[in-house]
Design a protein around this motif. Structure first.
Motif, PDB file in Angstrom:
ATOM      1  N   THR A   1      -1.163  -0.940  -4.392  1.00  0.00           N
ATOM      2  CA  THR A   1      -2.043  -2.055  -4.968  1.00  0.00           C
ATOM      3  C   THR A   1      -2.433  -3.081  -4.181  1.00  0.00           C
ATOM      4  N   HIS A   2      -1.425  -2.745  -3.644  1.00  0.00           N
ATOM      5  CA  HIS A   2      -2.450  -4.632  -3.014  1.00  0.00           C
ATOM      6  C   HIS A   2      -2.980  -4.317  -0.967  1.00  0.00           C
ATOM      7  N   GLY A   3      -2.418  -3.208  -0.925  1.00  0.00           N
ATOM      8  CA  GLY A   3      -2.978  -2.605   0.441  1.00  0.00           C
ATOM      9  C   GLY A   3      -2.457  -3.488   1.866  1.00  0.00           C
ATOM     10  N   SER A   4      -1.913  -4.094   1.765  1.00  0.00           N
ATOM     11  CA  SER A   4      -0.774  -4.765   2.821  1.00  0.00           C
ATOM     12  C   SER A   4       0.425  -5.648   1.875  1.00  0.00           C
ATOM     13  N   ILE A   5       1.475  -5.124   2.425  1.00  0.00           N
ATOM     14  CA  ILE A   5       3.059  -5.820   1.918  1.00  0.00           C
ATOM     15  C   ILE A   5       3.617  -6.459   2.944  1.00  0.00           C
ATOM     16  N   THR A   6       4.518  -7.586   2.804  1.00  0.00           N
ATOM     17  CA  THR A   6       5.834  -7.975   3.155  1.00  0.00           C
ATOM     18  C   THR A   6       6.964  -7.510   3.341  1.00  0.00           C
ATOM     19  N   THR A   7       7.207  -6.527   4.318  1.00  0.00           N
ATOM     20  CA  THR A   7       9.238  -6.336   3.540  1.00  0.00           C
ATOM     21  C   THR A   7       9.877  -6.381   5.051  1.00  0.00           C
ATOM     22  N   THR A   8      11.211  -5.573   5.011  1.00  0.00           N
ATOM     23  CA  THR A   8      11.464  -5.586   6.252  1.00  0.00           C
ATOM     24  C   THR A   8      11.598  -4.626   7.171  1.00  0.00           C
ATOM     25  N   GLU A   9      11.174  -5.341   8.572  1.00  0.00           N
ATOM     26  CA  GLU A   9      11.686  -3.362   9.243  1.00  0.00           C
ATOM     27  C   GLU A   9      12.222  -2.488   8.775  1.00  0.00           C
ATOM     28  N   THR A  10      13.111  -2.408   8.383  1.00  0.00           N
ATOM     29  CA  THR A  10      13.819  -0.974   7.646  1.00  0.00           C
ATOM     30  C   THR A  10      12.629  -0.748   6.721  1.00  0.00           C
ATOM     31  N   LYS A  11      13.003  -1.473   5.407  1.00  0.00           N
ATOM     32  CA  LYS A  11      12.041  -0.876   4.417  1.00  0.00           C
ATOM     33  C   LYS A  11      10.976  -0.072   4.668  1.00  0.00           C
ATOM     34  N   ALA A  12       9.961  -0.787   6.019  1.00  0.00           N
ATOM     35  CA  ALA A  12       8.753  -0.734   6.502  1.00  0.00           C
ATOM     36  C   ALA A  12       8.576   0.656   7.005  1.00  0.00           C
ATOM     37  N   LYS A  13       9.755   0.268   8.174  1.00  0.00           N
ATOM     38  CA  LYS A  13      10.338   2.293   8.422  1.00  0.00           C
ATOM     39  C   LYS A  13      10.038   3.799   7.312  1.00  0.00           C
ATOM     40  N   ARG A  14      10.918   2.918   6.180  1.00  0.00           N
ATOM     41  CA  ARG A  14      11.283   4.600   5.754  1.00  0.00           C
ATOM     42  C   ARG A  14       9.815   4.620   5.026  1.00  0.00           C
ATOM     43  N   LEU A  15       9.090   3.296   4.044  1.00  0.00           N
ATOM     44  CA  LEU A  15       8.498   4.122   3.879  1.00  0.00           C
ATOM     45  C   LEU A  15       7.266   4.133   4.340  1.00  0.00           C
ATOM     46  N   GLN A  16       6.845   4.078   5.772  1.00  0.00           N
ATOM     47  CA  GLN A  16       5.537   5.021   6.196  1.00  0.00           C
ATOM     48  C   GLN A  16       5.484   6.131   6.220  1.00  0.00           C
ATOM     49  N   PRO A  17       6.585   7.307   6.722  1.00  0.00           N
ATOM     50  CA  PRO A  17       6.099   8.693   5.967  1.00  0.00           C
ATOM     51  C   PRO A  17       6.515   9.235   4.258  1.00  0.00           C
ATOM     52  N   PHE A  18       6.986   8.192   4.132  1.00  0.00           N
ATOM     53  CA  PHE A  18       6.789   8.646   2.644  1.00  0.00           C
ATOM     54  C   PHE A  18       5.474   8.359   2.041  1.00  0.00           C
ATOM     55  N   ALA A  19       5.065   7.029   2.207  1.00  0.00           N
ATOM     56  CA  ALA A  19       3.821   6.502   1.727  1.00  0.00           C
ATOM     57  C   ALA A  19       1.980   7.474   2.601  1.00  0.00           C
ATOM     58  N   GLU A  20       2.465   7.709   3.346  1.00  0.00           N
ATOM     59  CA  GLU A  20       1.648   8.813   4.569  1.00  0.00           C
ATOM     60  C   GLU A  20       0.924  10.256   4.151  1.00  0.00           C
ATOM     61  N   ARG A  21       2.497  10.764   3.170  1.00  0.00           N
ATOM     62  CA  ARG A  21       2.358  12.012   2.570  1.00  0.00           C
ATOM     63  C   ARG A  21       1.834  11.659   1.058  1.00  0.00           C
ATOM     64  N   LEU A  22       1.989  10.872   0.355  1.00  0.00           N
ATOM     65  CA  LEU A  22       1.186  10.560  -0.699  1.00  0.00           C
ATOM     66  C   LEU A  22      -0.759  10.348  -0.614  1.00  0.00           C
TER      67      LEU A  22
END
Lengths: 197, 67
Positions: A30-51
């Protein structure tokens, strides 16, 4: 396919992590860019790219598979109609993580994860680079040889100059000696003449 | 609730606390505008104007976030 995560889940357990990733992905789309912790960002990356890969496929089946993970219909609509066409040319790497500073409250390292929506500017392929490299090398070698030969020529001229100057100096010295000898002879003669008188 | 049976000795307490150590961060050395700058590698930097006001965070020439 992303590599399965080893080690403990984020949050309280596997279910908590799934929910957290869904919410993070929804916020990212929805926002295109979000600020979060490094760990969460690293976990989110493969999940979001798959979507995003599902979104690029674009059919109803893909949409239903995404909706099974991200339950926000608005976010999924944005993903399929706005984000997917923008990354159509891109072969993976739909998100970018940039590390920021540390959070004030708990000193957690923060990162920005954003969708890479710029048009693709492909780099020169390695095969081409290889072809260019030998040519460049050959050119460089030729140039080096030319430079070396020029340097050698310079050296030769220097040597000749030195030789010439040395010869000239010797000649001058010899001449000076002869003059001195002659002068001495003259003096001796004069002295002898004086003695006779 | 589990409760300690004995008071922890001064020696044990101090031995434990002797292991609390600060770690020096690994820094990279760069020269920016004739000045040597030490900074953390792969981390966005704060851009300031001439008055020293913080404007935004920058990484590799791109603005990545607001301060």
């Amino acid at each position: 396919m992303p590599k399965p995560t080893k080690g403990p889940r984020l949050g309280g357990g596997p279910a908590h992590e799934r929910l957290m990733l869904r919410n993070l992905a929804t916020a990212l789309f929805t926002h295109g860019s979000i600020t979060t912790t490094e760990t969460k960002a690293k976990r989110l990356q493969p999940f979001a790219e798959r979507l995003v890969t599902f979104a690029k496929r674009g059919d109803l089946h893909a949409r239903r598979r995404v909706l099974a993970q991200v339950t926000d219909k608005t976010a999924v609509h944005i993903l399929f109609t706005e984000i997917a066409p923008q990354v159509a040319e891109r072969e993976g790497g739909y998100t970018r993580i940039t590390k920021l500073g540390y959070r004030k409250g708990d000193n957690a390292p923060l990162a920005v994860i954003e969708l890479v929506l710029e048009p693709v500017s492909p780099k020169a392929k390695p095969a081409k680079a290889k072809a260019e490299k030998p040519a460049a090398k050959a050119a460089a070698e030729v140039a080096a040889e030319v430079v070396e030969s020029a340097e050698e020529a310079e050296e030769v001229t220097e040597v000749t100059d030195e030789a010439v100057s040395e010869v000239a100096e010797e000649a001058v010295a010899d001449a000076a000696e002869e003059v001195e000898v002659a002068a001495e002879a003259v003096v001796d003669e004069a002295v002898e003449a004086g003695d006779k008188e | 609730m589990a409760v300690p049976k004995r008071k922890s000795s001064r020696s044990n307490t101090r031995s434990r606390r002797s292991q609390w150590k600060a770690e020096a961060p690994t820094l990279v050395k760069t020269v920016e505008g004739g000045k040597v700058v030490y900074s953390q590698p792969h981390r966005a930097k704060v851009v300031t104007d001439s008055a020293g006001t913080e404007l935004f965070l920058e990484y590799k020439g791109r603005k990545v976030a607001d301060v």
